[in-house]
Scaffold this motif. Structure first.
Motif, PDB file in Angstrom:
ATOM      1  N   CYS A  58       0.829  -1.206   0.000  1.00 49.85           N
ATOM      2  CA  CYS A  58       0.000   0.000   0.000  1.00 49.85           C
ATOM      3  C   CYS A  58       0.862   1.253   0.000  1.00 49.85           C
ATOM      4  CB  CYS A  58      -0.932  -0.013   1.214  1.00 49.85           C
ATOM      5  SG  CYS A  58      -2.049   1.404   1.286  1.00 49.85           S
ATOM      6  N   ARG A  59       1.900   1.276   0.839  1.00 51.17           N
ATOM      7  CA  ARG A  59       2.795   2.439   0.890  1.00 51.17           C
ATOM      8  C   ARG A  59       3.442   2.702  -0.466  1.00 51.17           C
ATOM      9  NH1 ARG A  59       4.340   0.140   6.015  1.00 51.17           N
ATOM     10  NH2 ARG A  59       3.642   1.449   7.753  1.00 51.17           N
ATOM     11  N   GLU A  60       3.881   1.631  -1.126  1.00 51.55           N
ATOM     12  CA  GLU A  60       4.535   1.781  -2.418  1.00 51.55           C
ATOM     13  C   GLU A  60       3.564   2.313  -3.466  1.00 51.55           C
ATOM     14  OE1 GLU A  60       7.127   1.847  -5.542  1.00 51.55           O
ATOM     15  OE2 GLU A  60       7.607   1.602  -3.414  1.00 51.55           O
ATOM     16  N   LEU A  61       2.350   1.777  -3.491  1.00 52.51           N
ATOM     17  CA  LEU A  61       1.347   2.246  -4.450  1.00 52.51           C
ATOM     18  C   LEU A  61       0.988   3.709  -4.178  1.00 52.51           C
ATOM     19  CD1 LEU A  61      -0.997  -0.882  -4.546  1.00 52.51           C
ATOM     20  CD2 LEU A  61       0.534  -0.108  -6.369  1.00 52.51           C
ATOM     21  N   ALA A  62       0.844   4.064  -2.899  1.00 52.42           N
ATOM     22  CA  ALA A  62       0.508   5.450  -2.544  1.00 52.42           C
ATOM     23  C   ALA A  62       1.628   6.398  -2.935  1.00 52.42           C
ATOM     24  CB  ALA A  62       0.215   5.553  -1.048  1.00 52.42           C
ATOM     25  N   ALA A  63       2.879   5.941  -2.772  1.00 47.89           N
ATOM     26  CA  ALA A  63       4.022   6.793  -3.120  1.00 47.89           C
ATOM     27  C   ALA A  63       4.068   7.095  -4.606  1.00 47.89           C
ATOM     28  CB  ALA A  63       5.322   6.122  -2.675  1.00 47.89           C
ATOM     29  N   ARG A  64       3.544   6.189  -5.413  1.00 43.77           N
ATOM     30  CA  ARG A  64       3.524   6.425  -6.862  1.00 43.77           C
ATOM     31  C   ARG A  64       2.510   7.507  -7.220  1.00 43.77           C
ATOM     32  NH1 ARG A  64       3.653   0.166  -9.159  1.00 43.77           N
ATOM     33  NH2 ARG A  64       5.608  -0.439  -8.134  1.00 43.77           N
ATOM     34  N   GLY A  65       1.475   7.664  -6.379  1.00 44.09           N
ATOM     35  CA  GLY A  65       0.507   8.737  -6.554  1.00 44.09           C
ATOM     36  C   GLY A  65      -0.536   8.446  -7.621  1.00 44.09           C
ATOM     37  N   GLY A  66      -1.750   8.913  -7.364  1.00 47.86           N
ATOM     38  CA  GLY A  66      -2.790   8.891  -8.380  1.00 47.86           C
ATOM     39  C   GLY A  66      -3.624   7.628  -8.451  1.00 47.86           C
ATOM     40  N   ILE A  67      -3.179   6.504  -7.854  1.00 39.03           N
ATOM     41  CA  ILE A  67      -3.944   5.260  -7.923  1.00 39.03           C
ATOM     42  C   ILE A  67      -4.615   5.035  -6.572  1.00 39.03           C
ATOM     43  CG2 ILE A  67      -3.893   2.782  -8.352  1.00 39.03           C
ATOM     44  CD1 ILE A  67      -1.286   3.174  -9.862  1.00 39.03           C
ATOM     45  N   PRO A  68      -5.934   5.149  -6.493  1.00 37.91           N
ATOM     46  CA  PRO A  68      -6.600   4.920  -5.216  1.00 37.91           C
ATOM     47  C   PRO A  68      -6.501   3.467  -4.778  1.00 37.91           C
ATOM     48  CG  PRO A  68      -8.197   5.465  -6.945  1.00 37.91           C
ATOM     49  CD  PRO A  68      -6.854   5.568  -7.553  1.00 37.91           C
ATOM     50  N   LEU A  85      -5.235   4.440   6.835  1.00 36.03           N
ATOM     51  CA  LEU A  85      -5.348   5.695   6.103  1.00 36.03           C
ATOM     52  C   LEU A  85      -4.025   6.447   6.090  1.00 36.03           C
ATOM     53  CD1 LEU A  85      -8.861   6.727   7.409  1.00 36.03           C
ATOM     54  CD2 LEU A  85      -8.308   5.880   5.132  1.00 36.03           C
ATOM     55  N   GLU A  86      -3.259   6.314   7.168  1.00 31.78           N
ATOM     56  CA  GLU A  86      -1.982   7.017   7.238  1.00 31.78           C
ATOM     57  C   GLU A  86      -0.947   6.429   6.283  1.00 31.78           C
ATOM     58  OE1 GLU A  86      -0.847   7.012  11.304  1.00 31.78           O
ATOM     59  OE2 GLU A  86      -2.319   8.522  11.890  1.00 31.78           O
ATOM     60  N   ILE A  87      -1.066   5.151   5.920  1.00 34.31           N
ATOM     61  CA  ILE A  87      -0.105   4.567   4.988  1.00 34.31           C
ATOM     62  C   ILE A  87      -0.512   4.793   3.540  1.00 34.31           C
ATOM     63  CG2 ILE A  87       0.662   2.821   6.645  1.00 34.31           C
ATOM     64  CD1 ILE A  87      -0.992   0.752   5.151  1.00 34.31           C
ATOM     65  N   GLY A  88      -1.602   5.546   3.318  1.00 37.05           N
ATOM     66  CA  GLY A  88      -1.954   5.925   1.961  1.00 37.05           C
ATOM     67  C   GLY A  88      -3.213   5.314   1.402  1.00 37.05           C
ATOM     68  N   ALA A  89      -3.915   4.475   2.184  1.00 40.69           N
ATOM     69  CA  ALA A  89      -5.159   3.892   1.691  1.00 40.69           C
ATOM     70  C   ALA A  89      -6.233   4.967   1.562  1.00 40.69           C
ATOM     71  CB  ALA A  89      -5.631   2.791   2.634  1.00 40.69           C
ATOM     72  N   ASP A  90      -7.079   4.819   0.548  1.00 40.47           N
ATOM     73  CA  ASP A  90      -8.173   5.764   0.356  1.00 40.47           C
ATOM     74  C   ASP A  90      -9.419   5.342   1.115  1.00 40.47           C
ATOM     75  OD1 ASP A  90      -7.490   7.778  -2.151  1.00 40.47           O
ATOM     76  OD2 ASP A  90      -6.389   5.898  -2.239  1.00 40.47           O
ATOM     77  N   ASP A  91      -9.561   4.054   1.353  1.00 46.52           N
ATOM     78  CA  ASP A  91     -10.703   3.531   2.096  1.00 46.52           C
ATOM     79  C   ASP A  91     -10.368   2.099   2.484  1.00 46.52           C
ATOM     80  OD1 ASP A  91     -13.159   3.368   3.309  1.00 46.52           O
ATOM     81  OD2 ASP A  91     -14.332   3.827   1.519  1.00 46.52           O
ATOM     82  N   TYR A  92     -11.261   1.458   3.218  1.00 46.29           N
ATOM     83  CA  TYR A  92     -11.048   0.082   3.630  1.00 46.29           C
ATOM     84  C   TYR A  92     -12.396  -0.585   3.831  1.00 46.29           C
ATOM     85  CZ  TYR A  92     -12.258   2.070   8.107  1.00 46.29           C
ATOM     86  OH  TYR A  92     -12.918   2.737   9.091  1.00 46.29           O
ATOM     87  N   VAL A  93     -12.411  -1.909   3.735  1.00 43.84           N
ATOM     88  CA  VAL A  93     -13.580  -2.700   4.097  1.00 43.84           C
ATOM     89  C   VAL A  93     -13.097  -3.778   5.056  1.00 43.84           C
ATOM     90  CG1 VAL A  93     -14.990  -2.273   2.048  1.00 43.84           C
ATOM     91  CG2 VAL A  93     -13.298  -4.102   2.013  1.00 43.84           C
TER      92      VAL A  93
END
Length: 218
Positions: A58-68, A85-93
């Motif tokens: 998740c951190r790696e994907l968030a660092a790339r930016g733009g992909i929820p 949410l702090e590691i870059g997730a946009d939401d969770y289930v």
């Protein structure tokens, strides 16, 4: 959409059901496959992967930016929700979840990620700060500022009306979710991180009990 899930018994029906809902779905079984995939508009990520900790993915994907990223987790307490949410997730289930709820959350995240045409300029210069909403890049002088997806969304929202106050509830609704029911402390955490990355706390002014305002330091 990219579904990252190592269990075929879960991934199979999920991929099939999302296909029926009109999504084009790619399936990755490992963190390595997920990070190597490209072209996804959204990632549905299970944390329990066999090779890489899902939080690192998740951190790696968030660092790339733009992909929820929507996290699928078996954990439901407040601490874990804030951490996700702090590691870059946009939401969770949280497992077990209803398929209808999942689809609703996916569509809500995709709507939030869609640009509001005409609401703010694509490229904006505020003193030394440059915000490019099309490329989702931020420059401070000539140096690029490395922001997570949520940090960029927060900065872009505050920057849309510099000098104007954004109320806390409006920020939560527009950057996170209009039906957000978790702790609002995650907003304060993101503001603190954003201030640190911008190098000067004067960029973001706190109005206690009200919200935040973007100001150009003088």
């Amino acid at each position: 959409m990219l579904v990252v899930e190592d269990d075929p018994a879960i991934a199979g029906p999920l991929v099939e059901g999302l296909g029926y809902e009109g999504f084009r779905v790619q399936w990755a079984r490992t963190g390595v496959e997920a990070l190597a995939a490209s072209g996804a508009d959204l990632v549905l990520l299970d944390l329990g992967l066999p090779d890489i900790d899902g939080r690192e993915v998740c951190r790696e994907l968030a660092a790339r930016g733009g992909i929820p990223v929507i996290i699928v987790t078996a954990r439901g307490d407040e601490f874990d929700r804030i951490m996700l949410l702090e590691i870059g997730a946009d939401d969770y289930v949280v497992k077990p979840f209803g398929f209808g709820e999942l689809v609703a959350r996916i569509r809500a995240v995709l709507r939030r990620g869609s640009p509001d045409r005409g609401s703010s300029p694509t490229r904006q210069q505020l003193g030394d700060l440059s915000i490019d909403r099309r490329s989702r890049r931020v420059l401070l002088g000539s140096a690029e500022v490395d922001l997570t997806a949520k940090e960029f969304d927060l900065l872009a929202l505050l920057g849309a009306e510099p000098g104007a106050v954004c109320r806390r509830e409006d920020i939560i609704a527009r950057v996170w979710d209009e039906h957000w029911w978790g702790s609002t402390k995650t907003l304060d955490v993101h503001v603190a991180s954003l201030r640190k990355k911008l190098g000067d706390p004067r960029w973001i002014t706190t109005l206690r009990g009200v919200g935040y305002r973007l100001d150009v330091p003088r």
